[in-house]
Design an enzyme around this catalytic site. Structure first.
Site, PDB file in Angstrom:
ATOM      1  N   LYS A  68      -4.431 -20.942  -4.509  1.00 40.53           N
ATOM      2  CA  LYS A  68      -3.822 -22.361  -4.257  1.00 40.53           C
ATOM      3  C   LYS A  68      -4.781 -22.895  -3.082  1.00 40.53           C
ATOM      4  CE  LYS A  68      -0.154 -24.787  -2.147  1.00 40.53           C
ATOM      5  NZ  LYS A  68       1.367 -24.926  -2.008  1.00 40.53           N
ATOM      6  N   GLY A  93       7.946 -29.283   2.986  1.00 39.89           N
ATOM      7  CA  GLY A  93       9.355 -28.965   3.938  1.00 39.89           C
ATOM      8  C   GLY A  93       9.929 -30.062   4.223  1.00 39.89           C
ATOM      9  N   ALA A 142       5.757 -28.979  -3.399  1.00 34.90           N
ATOM     10  CA  ALA A 142       6.248 -29.420  -2.121  1.00 34.90           C
ATOM     11  C   ALA A 142       7.174 -30.809  -2.022  1.00 34.90           C
ATOM     12  CB  ALA A 142       4.886 -29.875  -1.221  1.00 34.90           C
ATOM     13  N   GLY A 143       7.975 -30.744  -1.368  1.00 34.53           N
ATOM     14  CA  GLY A 143       8.918 -31.738  -1.235  1.00 34.53           C
ATOM     15  C   GLY A 143      10.270 -31.603  -2.002  1.00 34.53           C
ATOM     16  N   ASN A 145       9.161 -23.716  -1.463  1.00 33.24           N
ATOM     17  CA  ASN A 145       9.580 -22.721  -0.713  1.00 33.24           C
ATOM     18  C   ASN A 145      10.654 -23.002   0.587  1.00 33.24           C
ATOM     19  OD1 ASN A 145       7.121 -20.657   1.529  1.00 33.24           O
ATOM     20  ND2 ASN A 145       9.425 -20.880   1.777  1.00 33.24           N
ATOM     21  N   THR A 146      10.512 -24.058   1.027  1.00 32.13           N
ATOM     22  CA  THR A 146      11.658 -24.392   1.915  1.00 32.13           C
ATOM     23  C   THR A 146      12.980 -24.737   1.338  1.00 32.13           C
ATOM     24  OG1 THR A 146       9.793 -25.534   3.386  1.00 32.13           O
ATOM     25  CG2 THR A 146      12.095 -25.730   4.075  1.00 32.13           C
TER      26      THR A 146
END
Lengths: 66, 262
Positions: free
Chosen positions: B105, B166, B192-193, B214-215
């Site tokens: 990535k 995040g 993301a997001g 992830n977050t």
């Protein structure tokens, strides 16, 4: 023998090879990757890779990330 | 049996085929044990990982690979923290040596406040990596013009941010994301997001091939439960996309027949 390992200057007794350095540091060679003076050293070549005074060594591994 | 034809719904990137459409990160967890449990609960087959210097002062500290095992998950090494193409290439050369695979990535960031990608540098880094034989999934902005440039340069997958890394804000530009999905011949993943399950559903309904997060899981009150929620959300969104939604109408349309009323 003076080496810079992961940015830190460190003194070692004479080391025959990169394999000895990895063992001296208490690391599992199967779980790390190593750069010597900005060149990748394949894991299979640790035992025949000699170290020289002043070498800059980077030893990295996988950690958590997104 | 309901008579409908059920074929296995898979997706492929760089010649590898996966059933799970949820890729999870391995950062920000309380510990690696929770991290591994969340990845299992998410049903993930791919996890992203970062590459960093080993801690020489304490070589006995827990290691990611002892919990999130490379024989169970496909590791997707990232270039998080890289701001130039050269940084990214150096990092991924080491990752390839550490892991022995070429699927990676790429993310080349612009500044630490919003972590949005520097697309000019990302495209340059992509070309460097492809020249070295890497299969590159590219974190990018939600700009269809740059997404096409990445695909033409040989990206294995296009991975636009829904919102800053995040931030948990969900998809900010449905129109652009839809255009990217429509034009791309390689897989498109929202990366993301994502903040909660509904964000993942919307990404999949729109036609994304997969979602990377992830977050949203790691910082949930109960990460394992949120991982499970995300697994269902991605499946629900994908199924709805394949099923094809009903048309939107301006007025009501009764579900019970009006004929035969007593």
């Amino acid at each position: 023998m003076n080496l810079t390992v992961n940015g830190e200057p460190r003194a070692f007794a004479a080391l025959a090879s990169l394999l000895d350095l990895v063992a001296e540091l208490g690391l599992d060679a199967r779980k790390v990757a190593v750069e010597r003076n900005l060149e990748i050293v394949p894991r299979s070549a640790y035992g025949r890779t000699a170290l020289a005074d002043g070498d800059r060594i980077e030893i990295v591994h996988f950690i958590g990330g997104g | 049996m309901d008579g409908s034809v059920q074929t296995e719904d898979t997706w492929s990137v760089a010649g590898r085929t996966f059933r799970s459409r949820l890729i999870v990160g391995t950062g920000k967890y309380k510990d690696y044990a929770q991290n591994a449990a969340a990845a299992e609960a998410a049903g993930a087959e791919i996890v992203t990982v970062a590459l960093r210097r080993v801690n020489l002062s304490d070589p006995s500290q827990p290691m990611l690979v002892d919990y999130v095992k490379p024989d169970r998950f496909t590791f997707l090494p990232n270039t998080a923290g890289c701001f130039t193409g050269e940084d990214a290439v150096r990092t991924l050369r080491l990752a390839r040596e550490a892991g022995g695979w070429d699927l990676v990535k790429l993310e080349v960031l612009s500044n630490t406040k919003h972590l949005l990608p520097d697309m000019e540098e990302t495209l340059r880094a992509l070309k460097l990596l492809i020249a070295e034989g890497f299969q590159v999934m590219v974190y990018c902005s939600d700009d269809p013009v740059y997404a096409l440039k990445l695909e033409e340069a040989g990206a294995a997958a296009i991975m636009p941010a829904a919102a800053p890394i995040g931030s948990g804000r969900g998809i900010q530009n449905f129109l652009n994301l839809g255009l990217i999905i429509e034009q791309s011949k390689v897989p498109v993943l929202v990366d993301a997001g994502v903040g909660t399950a509904s964000d993942a559903v919307l990404a999949m309904e729109l036609g994304c091939d997969a979602v990377l997060m992830n977050t949203a899981i790691a910082e949930a009150g109960d990460p394992i439960r949120m991982a499970r929620a995300m697994k269902h959300a991605v499946i629900a969104g994908r199924e709805a996309h394949l099923a094809g939604r009903m048309p939107k109408r301006s007025y009501a349309d009764p579900s019970s027949p009006l004929a035969g009323l007593i």
